[in-house]
Design an enzyme around this catalytic site. Structure first.
Site, PDB file in Angstrom:
ATOM      1  N   ASP A  55      10.193  -5.904   8.004  1.00 53.17           N
ATOM      2  CA  ASP A  55       9.287  -4.936   8.626  1.00 53.17           C
ATOM      3  C   ASP A  55       9.665  -4.582  10.058  1.00 53.17           C
ATOM      4  O   ASP A  55       9.192  -5.180  11.014  1.00 53.17           O
ATOM      5  CB  ASP A  55       7.831  -5.437   8.567  1.00 53.17           C
TER       6      ASP A  55
ATOM      7  N   GLY B  82       0.811  -1.216   0.000  1.00 58.76           N
ATOM      8  CA  GLY B  82       0.000   0.000   0.000  1.00 58.76           C
ATOM      9  C   GLY B  82       0.839   1.257   0.000  1.00 58.76           C
ATOM     10  O   GLY B  82       0.338   2.366  -0.195  1.00 58.76           O
TER      11      GLY B  82
ATOM     12  N   GLY C 283       0.129   6.224   1.629  1.00 63.65           N
ATOM     13  CA  GLY C 283       1.246   5.679   0.853  1.00 63.65           C
ATOM     14  C   GLY C 283       2.607   6.232   1.264  1.00 63.65           C
ATOM     15  O   GLY C 283       3.608   5.967   0.609  1.00 63.65           O
TER      16      GLY C 283
ATOM     17  N   ASP D 268       1.744 -11.492   7.088  1.00 63.68           N
ATOM     18  CA  ASP D 268       2.244 -10.669   5.978  1.00 63.68           C
ATOM     19  C   ASP D 268       3.629 -10.110   6.288  1.00 63.68           C
ATOM     20  O   ASP D 268       4.264  -9.525   5.414  1.00 63.68           O
ATOM     21  CB  ASP D 268       1.267  -9.526   5.646  1.00 63.68           C
TER      22      ASP D 268
ATOM     23  N   LYS E 125       9.972   2.073  -0.121  1.00 64.19           N
ATOM     24  CA  LYS E 125       8.894   2.058   0.868  1.00 64.19           C
ATOM     25  C   LYS E 125       8.602   3.506   1.254  1.00 64.19           C
ATOM     26  O   LYS E 125       9.520   4.232   1.644  1.00 64.19           O
ATOM     27  CB  LYS E 125       9.359   1.247   2.081  1.00 64.19           C
TER      28      LYS E 125
HETATM   29  P1  AMP Z   1       2.806  -2.875   7.842  1.00 68.51           P
HETATM   30  O1  AMP Z   1       2.225  -2.533   9.157  1.00 68.51           O
HETATM   31  O2  AMP Z   1       3.864  -1.915   7.390  1.00 68.51           O
HETATM   32  O3  AMP Z   1       3.258  -4.294   7.761  1.00 68.51           O
HETATM   33  O4  AMP Z   1       1.640  -2.704   6.783  1.00 68.51           O
HETATM   34  C1  AMP Z   1       0.469  -3.480   6.781  1.00 68.51           C
HETATM   35  C2  AMP Z   1      -0.355  -3.119   5.582  1.00 68.51           C
HETATM   36  O5  AMP Z   1      -0.771  -1.757   5.667  1.00 68.51           O
HETATM   37  C3  AMP Z   1       0.360  -3.242   4.246  1.00 68.51           C
HETATM   38  O6  AMP Z   1      -0.583  -3.649   3.297  1.00 68.51           O
HETATM   39  C4  AMP Z   1       0.836  -1.838   3.998  1.00 68.51           C
HETATM   40  O7  AMP Z   1       1.072  -1.576   2.632  1.00 68.51           O
HETATM   41  C5  AMP Z   1      -0.334  -1.013   4.533  1.00 68.51           C
HETATM   42  N1  AMP Z   1       0.086   0.328   4.957  1.00 68.51           N
HETATM   43  C6  AMP Z   1       0.774   0.674   6.055  1.00 68.51           C
HETATM   44  N2  AMP Z   1       0.974   1.993   6.122  1.00 68.51           N
HETATM   45  C7  AMP Z   1       0.407   2.535   5.012  1.00 68.51           C
HETATM   46  C8  AMP Z   1       0.273   3.859   4.485  1.00 68.51           C
HETATM   47  N3  AMP Z   1       0.782   4.926   5.114  1.00 68.51           N
HETATM   48  N4  AMP Z   1      -0.396   4.001   3.320  1.00 68.51           N
HETATM   49  C9  AMP Z   1      -0.912   2.940   2.662  1.00 68.51           C
HETATM   50  N5  AMP Z   1      -0.826   1.681   3.102  1.00 68.51           N
HETATM   51  C10 AMP Z   1      -0.166   1.466   4.271  1.00 68.51           C
HETATM   52 MG    MG Z   2       4.310  -5.355   6.501  1.00 68.77          MG
END
Ligand code: AMP
Ligand code: MG
Length: 484
Positions: free
Chosen positions: A256, A86, A120, A246, A107
C-alpha cells in the site's frame, strides 16, 4: 515456461472471501507494463489483447473466479471491524516456472461488498505512484508487492477534480494482513481462526505445517520478517505513511503505497502524509508502530497458541521481544554496510551516532550524504560536497578513515562494498509528482524514463544530475496525499 493459474483462497470459508466480478472498463489502454516481472512470473506469452482484457478485469483469467478478501484493521489506533477489498479483486494466484506462488490482484477494478461509500475506483496518479515506488523498493532489495501493469480504464474518476481512472495489477506473495487475523479473531470461532492460520502457514511457511508449535512459530516468523523489513525502510529513509494493521502483511512485503515518501534531509520526526496530523506514523515511529501492530497479531493468534503450549503469555512476550533484537541487529548491519564496515569495532556505534547527529544538525540529505562520503574516499571531492563544509564532519571523517583502515589495506576499497548499499537516487516526491502530472496530461515518456532510472538506483550519477541532486527548498517534501 508458463505460469499456471489457480485459486486457493477459494477454499477458505465464506467468512473470508466474497466472489465478485470486476466492473467493465470502457476503453482499456496499457499505460505501463512490467516486462521483466512478466517474464519472471512466466507471463511473457500473454498477447497485448490478453494483457488488456485480463488486467482491466474485462475478462476473467480462464477458470478462475475473481474474489475480494475480508479483513479488519486498526486505523490510526482505532479498530474497524470490517474493511476488506473495497476496490480490489483477486483475479488469480499463479505458480511461476520456479514454483513460487503469488497473488494477482487488480486494484481500482470497481465496487465489491466491502466498498462502503467508496466508488471502488483508483485514479491514474496513485496507480502510477505505486508502480514507481514499488519498483524502486524492489530494485534496492526491500521486500515489496510488485506492480505488473497500469491499465487506463478510459473513464473519469471523481475526486477533488475529475481524474482519469486506472487499474493497477499488484503481485504479492500473499495479501494476508495483520488485519485479516484481527477479523478472524473477532469472528469468535476458533475453527475459522485456525483455518485462516493453517492456510497462511501453507502459503507462506509450509515447513511449519507439522511443527508442534506452528502458530507460535508463525508469529515468530512474521515478527522477524517485519523487523528485517522496517530496518530496511529506516536505512533507505522510507516513510510508509499509513502503517495501519490492514496495511501490514504477514509475508513481510511492503504494501500500500499511499502517502509514502522518502526523507530528503535527515530528520526522524519527518511526517509527510496530510492525514497523519499527529505524526503517529512519522519516520522514527515506524519501529514502535510495527511492534504495536505485531502485538495486535499476537492477540489474534493467542487462542490458537493457547492450545499448543502451556505458558503462552511468557512465550508470546518472548517472541515479541525478538522484534527489538532483530530490528536493532538488522538496522546496525544495514548502517555498517552503508559505511563499508566489514568487521565490528567498538567505535562503530559512536561514529554512526555522530554522523547522524550532524546530518540532522546541518540538514544534510540522507541519501546523498553516503554518496558524498564515497566521493571523498575516491578523491573525487569537488567543491560542491556539503559534507566537507562542516567542521565537525571533517573531524569525523578522519576518525572514520582510521576505522576503515582496520578493514581495508586502502580505504578506497570500501567504496566497492558501499556502492551496493547506497543508491544514488531515491524517488524524490517532486519528481514523482512531475512525471505523474505529465502522464495525466497524456505524456508517458517522462514517467518511463524516471521508472527506468529508479529500477537502476545504484547506477553512477553526479551530485548535479537531475535525478540525483539535492532538492532545492521548494522541492523538499512537504505533504503527500493518499489520493484514493
Ligand atoms: P487503503 O487506504 O487503500 O489501505 O484502504 C483502506 C480501506 O478503504 C480498504 O478497505 C479499501 O478497500 C477501502 N477503500 C479505499 N479506497 C476506496 C474506494 N475508492 N472505494 C472503495 N473502497 C475503498
Ligand atoms: Mg490498504
Amino acid at each position: 515456461m508458463r505460469a499456471t493459474f489457480k485459486s486457493t483462497y477459494a477454499s477458505l470459508p465464506d467468512e473470508f472471501i466474497c466472489i465478485t466480478k470486476p466492473e467493465i472498463a470502457a476503453f482499456p489502454e496499457i499505460h505501463l507494463y512490467n516486462d521483466s516481472l512478466a517474464k519472471a512470473l512466466g507471463l511473457s506469452y500473454l498477447s497485448k489483447q490478453q494483457i488488456l482484457t485480463y488486467f482491466s478485469g474485462n475478462e476473467p483469467i480462464p477458470g478462475i473466479e475473481p474474489l475480494a478478501l475480508a479483513y479488519a484493521g486498526h486505523q490510526f489506533g482505532h479498530y474497524v471491524p470490517l474493511l476488506g477489498d473495497g476496490r480490489a479483486h483477486l483475479v488469480a494466484e499463479l505458480t511461476t516456472p520456479n514454483q513460487e506462488h503469488f497473488d494477482v490482484q487488480l486494484k481500482g477494478s470497481g465496487r465489491t461488498a466491502f466498498s462502503r461509500r467508496g466508488d471502488g475506483k483508483c485514479p491514474l496518479g496513485p496507480a502510477l505512484r505505486e508502480f514507481l515506488v514499488s519498483e524502486f523498493m524492489h530494485a534496492v532489495g526491500i521486500p515489496t508487492t510488485r506492480s505488473l501493469a497500469v491499465i487506463g480504464t478510459g473513464e473519469l474518476v471523481s475526486r477533488e477534480r475529475a481524474l482519469p481512472g486506472a487499474i493497477l495489477t499488484r503481485i504479492a506473495k500473499s495479501h494476508i494482513r495483520v488485519g485479516s487475523f484481527e477479523y478472524a479473531y473477532h469472528l469468535n470461532d476458533i475453527d475459522l481462526l485456525q483455518k485462516l492460520a493453517d492456510y497462511t502457514i501453507l502459503r507462506l511457511d509450509p515447513d511449519l505445517a507439522d511443527h508442534p508449535q506452528k502458530y507460535l512459530s508463525l508469529l515468530k516468523r512474521v515478527v522477524n520478517r517485519q523487523a528485517v523489513l522496517i530496518a530496511q525502510w529506516m536505512n533507505i529513509g522510507f516513510v510508509h505513511g499509513v502503517m495501519n494493521t490492514d496495511n501490514m502483511t504477514l509475508s513481510g512485503e511492503t504494501i500500500d503505497y499511499g502517502p509514502c515518501a522518502f526523507i530528503d534531509d535527515f530528520d526522524i520526526d519527518s511526517v509527510y502524509s496530510y492525514i497523519d496530523s499527529g505524526g503517529r506514523y512519522a519516520f522514527g515511529q515506524q519501529p514502535s508502530i510495527a511492534y504495536w501492530n505485531l502485538r495486535q497479531l499476537s492477540q489474534a493468534l493467542k487462542p490458537l497458541i493457547d492450545k499448543e503450549i502451556a505458558n503462552q503469555d511468557d512465550e508470546i512476550t518472548n517472541v515479541l521481544r525478538g522484534f527489538e533484537t532483530s530490528f536493532n541487529h538488522n538496522l546496525q548491519q544495514g548502517i555498517s554496510n552503508k559505511l563499508g564496515f566489514i568487521s565490528k569495532q567498538t567505535e562503530d556505534e559512536q561514529l554512526v551516532q555522530t554522523l547522524f547527529f550532524n546530518m540532522h544538525q546541518h540538514q544534510l540529505d540522507f541519501t546523498l550524504t553516503f554518496r558524498e562520503i564515497m566521493l571523498i574516499l575516491e578523491g573525487k571531492n569537488q567543491g560542491d560536497i556539503s559534507f566537507l563544509k562542516i567542521d565537525a564532519l571533517q573531524e569525523w571523517f578522519a576518525q572514520y578513515s582510521c576505522r576503515l583502515s582496520k578493514d581495508y589495506n586502502h580505504i578506497i576499497q570500501a567504496v566497492e562494498k558501499m556502492r551496493k548499499h547506497n543508491p544514488w537516487i531515491i524517488p524524490r516526491n517532486y519528481l514523482v509528482e512531475d512525471v505523474i502530472e505529465a502522464a495525466i496530461l497524456g505524456n508517458m515518456q517522462p514517467i518511463k524514463t524516471y521508472l527506468m532510472a529508479l529500477q537502476n538506483p545504484f547506477q553512477e550519477y553526479t551530485l548535479n544530475d537531475a535525478f540525483a541532486r539535492k532538492p532545492i527548498q521548494q522541492e523538499l517534501n512537504v505533504q503527500t496525499f493518499c489520493g484514493t
